[in-house]
Design a protein around this motif. Structure first.
Motif, PDB file in Angstrom:
ATOM      1  N   HIS A 257      46.862 -36.826  34.692  1.00 17.81           N
ATOM      2  CA  HIS A 257      47.011 -36.585  36.052  1.00 17.81           C
ATOM      3  C   HIS A 257      48.025 -35.278  36.088  1.00 17.81           C
ATOM      4  CE1 HIS A 257      47.963 -36.227  40.310  1.00 17.81           C
ATOM      5  NE2 HIS A 257      46.897 -37.237  40.601  1.00 17.81           N
TER       6      HIS A 257
ATOM      7  N   GLU B 286      48.288 -32.520  51.037  1.00 16.13           N
ATOM      8  CA  GLU B 286      47.099 -32.840  51.205  1.00 16.13           C
ATOM      9  C   GLU B 286      46.640 -33.339  52.564  1.00 16.13           C
ATOM     10  OE1 GLU B 286      48.718 -33.617  48.377  1.00 16.13           O
ATOM     11  OE2 GLU B 286      47.859 -31.987  47.041  1.00 16.13           O
TER      12      GLU B 286
ATOM     13  N   ASN C   3      39.088 -37.843  45.609  1.00 16.18           N
ATOM     14  CA  ASN C   3      40.111 -38.732  45.253  1.00 16.18           C
ATOM     15  C   ASN C   3      39.643 -40.242  45.527  1.00 16.18           C
ATOM     16  OD1 ASN C   3      42.751 -37.308  44.698  1.00 16.18           O
ATOM     17  ND2 ASN C   3      42.560 -36.551  46.825  1.00 16.18           N
TER      18      ASN C   3
ATOM     19  N   GLY D 295      40.861 -37.359  41.590  1.00 11.01           N
ATOM     20  CA  GLY D 295      42.485 -38.017  41.580  1.00 11.01           C
ATOM     21  C   GLY D 295      42.633 -39.233  42.087  1.00 11.01           C
ATOM     22  N   GLU D 296      43.930 -39.438  42.503  1.00 10.12           N
ATOM     23  CA  GLU D 296      44.320 -40.774  42.775  1.00 10.12           C
ATOM     24  C   GLU D 296      44.215 -41.009  44.523  1.00 10.12           C
ATOM     25  OE1 GLU D 296      47.851 -42.104  40.876  1.00 10.12           O
ATOM     26  OE2 GLU D 296      48.652 -42.841  42.729  1.00 10.12           O
ATOM     27  N   GLY D 297      44.790 -39.985  45.066  1.00 11.09           N
ATOM     28  CA  GLY D 297      45.106 -40.103  46.609  1.00 11.09           C
ATOM     29  C   GLY D 297      45.971 -38.718  47.232  1.00 11.09           C
TER      30      GLY D 297
ATOM     31  N   PRO E 153      42.010 -31.856  49.045  1.00 15.80           N
ATOM     32  CA  PRO E 153      42.785 -32.389  48.078  1.00 15.80           C
ATOM     33  C   PRO E 153      43.451 -31.378  47.082  1.00 15.80           C
ATOM     34  CG  PRO E 153      40.271 -32.290  47.752  1.00 15.80           C
ATOM     35  CD  PRO E 153      40.745 -31.634  49.109  1.00 15.80           C
ATOM     36  N   PHE E 154      44.472 -31.818  46.430  1.00 16.80           N
ATOM     37  CA  PHE E 154      45.081 -31.185  45.269  1.00 16.80           C
ATOM     38  C   PHE E 154      45.298 -29.618  45.969  1.00 16.80           C
ATOM     39  CE2 PHE E 154      43.616 -34.266  42.545  1.00 16.80           C
ATOM     40  CZ  PHE E 154      44.240 -34.640  41.970  1.00 16.80           C
TER      41      PHE E 154
HETATM   42  N1  URA Z   1      47.191 -36.119  43.516  1.00 14.17           N
HETATM   43  C1  URA Z   1      46.118 -36.691  43.709  1.00 14.17           C
HETATM   44  O1  URA Z   1      45.969 -37.641  43.091  1.00 14.17           O
HETATM   45  N2  URA Z   1      45.270 -36.273  44.700  1.00 14.17           N
HETATM   46  C2  URA Z   1      45.486 -35.241  45.538  1.00 14.17           C
HETATM   47  O2  URA Z   1      44.627 -34.680  46.050  1.00 14.17           O
HETATM   48  C3  URA Z   1      46.971 -34.869  45.229  1.00 14.17           C
HETATM   49  C4  URA Z   1      47.810 -34.982  44.525  1.00 14.17           C
END
Ligand code: URA
Length: 234
Positions: free
Chosen positions: A203, A96, A129, A89-91, A102-103
């Motif tokens: 996403h 989180e 991420n 993912g992005e961040g 993550p997520f």
């Molecule tokens: N969006 C993301 O890109 N990463 C995460 O960990 C949570 C939300």
């Protein structure tokens, strides 16, 4: 014309080496200082594939970029160190950042639902991420932040050696593949990161906003599952 071109080349090479050594002693920026030249042992050490534990230790209490100032937790990654399927993912978002995983927020719940519909458990995949610290206000990570963090993600990929990587969204896809190509062009099409197959898809946050697009990610994941099944991976 020189009498012996091979000899002439040898002499030229030796002269160039001398000149480079001299420049290095002067600290000319185009040449590594002698003290910075890694020894064969150091080269071997840095060439070795690190374990996830070692990568986490190397990251330490990271202050390499400004994201460290606002974060509560470093979100390193989660899942199986031997996962055949990896999601990027992005961040981290707010949840989180609080939990260090993550997520785990709203987007994470949608990802969990997708995984369970595919018959996958979270513990058997790996989720990471592009940046490991929460960008303020959930803005996109900036180039300097991505630049500092990507080497660690690359090392994680090297350690896990997944058969397939699914990149979630434009930021993750462009950062991993080093491209500016729009996600709409890459989504659903196999890409390659080193020797690993990459499937870019939407996403989950985008899919929360545009539920009608969910079937496209479902289709992308079917390609992933078919590939893994054909290679006896899942
Ligand atoms: N969006 C993301 O890109 N990463 C995460 O960990 C949570 C939300």
């Amino acid at each position: 014309m020189p009498e012996d071109p091979a000899l002439e080349l040898q002499e030229l090479t030796a002269a160039l080496e001398d000149w480079l050594r001299f420049q290095r002693r002067l600290g000319w920026p185009g040449t590594p200082a002698e003290s910075e030249t890694p020894s064969p042992e150091q080269v071997q050490e840095t060439d070795r594939v690190l374990t996830l534990k070692e990568i986490r230790a190397e990251l330490g209490d990271c202050k390499r970029c400004k994201l460290s100032r606002g974060r509560k937790t470093i979100v390193f990654g989660d899942g199986s160190a031997r996962a055949r399927l990896m999601f990027i993912g992005e961040g981290p978002g707010e949840e989180e950042d609080l939990q260090g995983l993550p997520f785990v927020g709203a987007a994470g719940q949608l990802l969990n639902r997708l995984l369970s519909k595919l018959g996958l458990r979270r513990e058997e995949v790996y989720i990471a991420n592009v940046v490991k610290c929460r960008p303020p206000g959930n803005r996109e990570p900036e180039a300097d932040e991505t630049g500092q963090c990507l080497p660690f993600l690359r090392k994680q990929i090297e350690a896990i050696k997944p058969r397939v990587i699914v990149t979630l969204g434009r930021v993750a896809t462009q950062a991993l593949l080093g491209t500016q190509a729009p996600l709409t062009r890459m989504r659903g099409q196999w890409q390659k990161y080193r020797e690993i197959r990459v499937m870019p898809t939407f996403h989950p946050s985008y899919l929360l906003r545009f539920p009608k697009e969910r079937h496209k990610t479902w289709e992308d994941m079917q390609q992933v599952m078919e590939y893994l099944a054909a290679h006896d991976e899942i």
